[in-house]
Write an enzyme that holds these catalytic residues in place. Structure first.
Site, PDB file in Angstrom:
ATOM      1  N   GLY A   1       6.972   4.648  -5.895  1.00 10.45           N
ATOM      2  CA  GLY A   1       8.006   3.639  -6.137  1.00 10.45           C
ATOM      3  C   GLY A   1       9.349   4.222  -5.744  1.00 10.45           C
TER       4      GLY A   1
ATOM      5  N   SER B   1       7.244  10.801  -5.594  1.00  9.96           N
ATOM      6  CA  SER B   1       7.651  10.516  -4.217  1.00  9.96           C
ATOM      7  C   SER B   1       7.616   9.013  -3.965  1.00  9.96           C
ATOM      8  CB  SER B   1       6.715  11.227  -3.243  1.00  9.96           C
ATOM      9  OG  SER B   1       5.443  10.613  -3.296  1.00  9.96           O
ATOM     10  N   LYS B   2       8.082   8.638  -2.804  1.00  7.22           N
ATOM     11  CA  LYS B   2       8.176   7.232  -2.381  1.00  7.22           C
ATOM     12  C   LYS B   2       6.898   6.439  -2.657  1.00  7.22           C
ATOM     13  CE  LYS B   2      12.061   6.794   0.118  1.00  7.22           C
ATOM     14  NZ  LYS B   2      12.702   6.649  -1.183  1.00  7.22           N
ATOM     15  N   ARG B   3       5.783   7.123  -2.505  1.00  2.00           N
ATOM     16  CA  ARG B   3       4.480   6.512  -2.721  1.00  2.00           C
ATOM     17  C   ARG B   3       4.387   5.867  -4.109  1.00  2.00           C
ATOM     18  NH1 ARG B   3      -0.089   9.289  -4.130  1.00  2.00           N
ATOM     19  NH2 ARG B   3       0.984  11.274  -4.368  1.00  2.00           N
TER      20      ARG B   3
END
Ligand code: GLU
Length: 524
Positions: A279, A275-277
């Protein structure tokens, strides 16, 4: 649910079928996740590679699943076309291309879904549910309080026909739900996972048609896969839980279930969902950061597929030649950002030709405002300089976007302000460097910096004459002309920067040093 790895239930490619038809069916809700990129790739490689190698017509279909109006982002339809085109896959049928089974956008097919939902109501496989959102909420809360899994309690499944008729006559809003058999089991045959058996008692009566007349994903997806004559459904692992309902739906319609193949999960480094967390996760982000589609394709191909234990570099042609669905593994793959960067570097440093690389660097330089948009034309005077700078810097580039940071001093008239202390290497004094640079100015007077050998001979002689180590002389020159203490080889750097700018920058550095030396004297 239990899973057993069994041999494929049928030959992977039906020897009697003329065609292999696969599809990528994104929901246009934003950017395309790399997991979606991997799904597209495997579908495309299967149709255009493996199926064609086996003498079949291989068709890859693009279908836009836009029936969830709440999550629909209109611009993302064009975004999907663009990113797939950039990625390098081509579809044979799709919203923009047409084809024999169109339309390929679900919002243009809603009548078909309504008719099919009604057909299931008529055959007793589905029923109308009039439960209000408030009632559903109460049911959920009560289930939670009892520690039960949430799910529809089948309240409307047993309504009598006259009750249904009365509610319809009163214009009550309703959905159509699938009536899952209350007992028995549903077997899902997955090519990669083997057979998965679900107890029907654990399955829910999911909604097929919503109260606004739009289908849910399940209904639209199954109707379309059947009508578009899809032979193999290859999609992400996250869709496995929906497979039993889909198998039931095919059965209720009396249709054959296409071969299912769920691609292995893509995990984040260290585990868990990517997920975005962690990268970037969107294909568009990697494009914007200057990843090459070839590198991304090569890397994504290896997330779940391998050819042998050692080969890592695969061109698109190699993949079309070598990809087989049989070699897709059921084990999750881990998304490794460093490895992706390594692939990108390999393509930039070793695989692309200089002309190809230059052409791809230019848009990043234009976007950064370093060169005029007209410089994209190889006939433009800046183009040759960009090409020369690319040749010098390509071994340092990991992404195309880094070019705008690294190439500024080759392309701009003025350098960004730099710290004058950089001009003064260890074990030298500003006054000494000042004198040396003045001597450099004289030494280079009348010399064309394009003549690297001549420049080198003269500067080495100057260092000797002054009793300086070459580094002590070359570093101030490097800093003077680039504003940095790191650059490609000094003489080639001077050549690409060119006579006029080299001279102006050395003169500017001399001024900087004069100020410094002057200030030191004044402060004594
Ligand atoms: N529309 C679904 C998605 O967004 C398609 C899933 C499938 O391939 O069946 O991924």
């Amino acid at each position: 649910m239990s899973a057993t790895a069994t041999a494929p239930i049928a030959p992977l490619i039906d020897p009697d079928a003329p065609a292999v038809r696969v599809r990528f069916a994104p929901s246009p809700t934003g950017s395309l996740h790399v997991g979606g990129g991997r799904t597209v790739l495997f579908n495309w490689l299967f149709a255009h590679g493996q199926a064609k190698r086996e003498g079949k017509q291989g068709a890859f279909i693009l279908r836009i699943e836009d029936t969830d109006q709440k999550r629909f982002v209109p611009a993302s339809v064009q975004g999907i076309f663009d990113i797939l085109t950039w990625f390098g896959v081509t579809w044979d049928e799709g919203p923009d291309k047409g084809g024999p089974y169109g339309p390929y956008t679900q919002s243009e097919r809603t009548e078909r879904y309504r008719a099919h939902a009604e057909q299931l109501v008529a055959s007793g496989h589905a029923y109308r549910c009039f439960c209000s959102p408030e009632r559903l909420q109460q049911v959920r809360e009560a289930q939670q309080a009892r520690g039960q899994a949430p799910g529809y309690d089948r309240h409307c499944r047993t309504l009598k026909p006259e009750e249904v008729a009365a509610k319809l006559a009163a214009g009550e809003s309703h959905v159509i739900r699938f009536a899952i058999p209350l007992d028995g089991e549903t077997r899902v045959f997955d090519l990669i996972r083997g057979e998965i058996v679900y107890q029907n008692a654990n399955l829910e009566d999911l909604v097929l048609l919503k109260s606004d007349g739009y289908p849910t994903y399940h209904l639209a997806n199954v109707v379309d896969d059947h009508q578009m004559q899809i032979t193999h459904i290859m999609r992400g692992d996250e869709w496995i839980p929906t497979a039993p309902l889909h198998v039931q739906l095919y059965g209720a319609f009396g249709w054959e279930v296409p071969i299912l193949a769920h691609m292995p999960l893509i995990l984040a480094p260290g585990g868990g969902k990517l997920s975005k967390r962690h990268g970037s996760t969107a294909m568009e982000e990697f494009r914007a950061q200057g990843y090459l589609p070839e590198a991304l394709m090569n890397y994504l191909a290896l997330l779940g597929w391998s050819y042998d234990a050692t080969t890592e570099i695969f061109s698109k042609e190699d993949l079309l030649e070598k990809f087989t669905l049989e070699r897709v593994s059921p084990s999750p793959a881990t998304f490794d950002y460093k490895k992706l960067l390594w692939f990108n570097q390999q393509y930039i440093n070793h695989i692309l030709t200089l002309d190809d690389l230059t052409a791809r660097v230019v848009p990043f330089l234009i976007a950064a405002g370093l060169v005029d948009p007209a410089a994209a034309d190889p006939a433009h005077p800046d183009y040759a300089r960009i090409r020369a700078a690319t040749a010098l810097l390509k071994d340092r580039l990991e992404t195309l976007a880094q070019a705008s940071d690294l190439m500024g001093y080759f392309l701009r008239d003025e350098l960004d302000p730099y710290d004058p202390a950089l001009l003064v290497p260890k074990k030298t004094e500003p006054a000494q460097v000042l004198n040396a640079l003045v001597a450099v100015q004289q030494t280079l007077n009348g010399v064309d910096v394009a003549d690297e050998a001549e420049v080198e001979t003269r500067l080495r002689a100057l260092a000797d004459e002054r009793g300086l180590k070459t580094g002590q002389l070359f570093m101030p020159i490097r800093v003077a002309v680039t504003g940095r203490d790191k650059s490609p080889g000094l003489f080639e750097t001077l050549r690409v920067i060119g006579n006029e700018r080299v001279r102006a920058r050395i003169a500017a550095a001399i001024e900087l040093l004069r100020e410094q030396v002057g200030a030191a004297v004044a402060g004594d």
